[in-house]
Design a protein around this motif. Structure first.
Motif: not given
Length: 244
Positions: A6-27
């Protein structure tokens, strides 16, 4: 999908959330035709999260399957990181820090698994090398600067037919008795554009992407691949070696 600790999955989920934010900023940066500081920081944040997930997965294997067989001295001296090496000797050196010399022969499956993921074994794993480098540089030096690249293509269309070319790489000549036609339209050698011709249209497209300097990878594409690839590695390792 295999269950992840679970603790590792939370980190992976957070990376996915940051990815969404990145794509918005990227465009947003693409539209503005400039790299903003937030875009660069988000890329580093993703790399840091993913590197952490890999390291903690390796440590979970070590704690469950290796540590119980080690002396207290070896356990105290061990340095556990997910190995991303340049060559075979580098991998062995990396894993030697696990202090598993006395019990290594009992863990051949995990050695083979980690070996198969190394960039020097398969070029498809090259993203791991880039991930490792960006995570380290972002933390200890500075965020890797990015450069904007632009390439123009001229597109000429007639009905369903289409021809395109890069004007920086292709030049059409001309002269007395020499004419070049594209889709039935003559090319003006002075402008390298078509002469207006009924039924033929021309447009100039500008392709813009941000490249991570020093690695020549598209920033958005790399982050997408790394998030998916890291989750796949953690999932497979968790399933194979009962780490959940």
């Amino acid at each position: 999908m295999p269950k992840i600790y679970r603790n590792i999955e939370v980190t992976l989920d957070r990376a996915d959330e940051i990815l969404k934010e990145l794509l918005t900023e990227y465009h947003r940066s693409l539209r503005a035709k400039e790299v903003n500081d937030k875009t660069t920081q988000l890329i580093h944040d993703i790399c840091e999260k993913l590197r952490s997930a890999l390291d903690r997965t390796a440590r979970r294997y070590w704690e469950i399957h290796i540590a119980p067989s080690l002396s207290e001295e070896d356990k105290a001296a061990a340095l556990i990181y997910f190995p991303i090496a340049k060559d075979q000797s580098g991998l062995d050196s990396f894993l030697g820090r696990w202090r598993w010399k006395a019990v290594k022969s009992s863990h051949q499956p995990v050695y083979d698994f980690l070996l198969g993921l190394q960039p020097f074994k398969d070029n498809n794993n090259k993203w791991l090398d880039v991930l490792n480098d960006l995570a380290i540089q972002g933390k200890h030096i500075d965020l890797v600067p990015q450069k904007k690249t632009e390439a123009q293509r001229i597109v000429v269309e007639r009905g369903s037919a289409s021809v395109s070319w890069d004007p920086s790489a292709v030049t059409f000549g001309g002269g007395p008795g020499v004419s070049v036609f594209i889709a039935g339209a003559p090319i003006d050698p002075r402008t390298q554009r078509i002469v207006p011709t009924p039924g033929v249209t021309e447009r100039i497209e500008t392709w813009v992407s941000f490249i991570i300097e020093g690695h020549n990878v598209n920033a958005a594409g790399f982050c997408k691949e790394s998030c998916a690839g890291t989750r796949a590695i953690v999932s497979e390792m968790s399933e194979r070696f009962d780490l959940s």
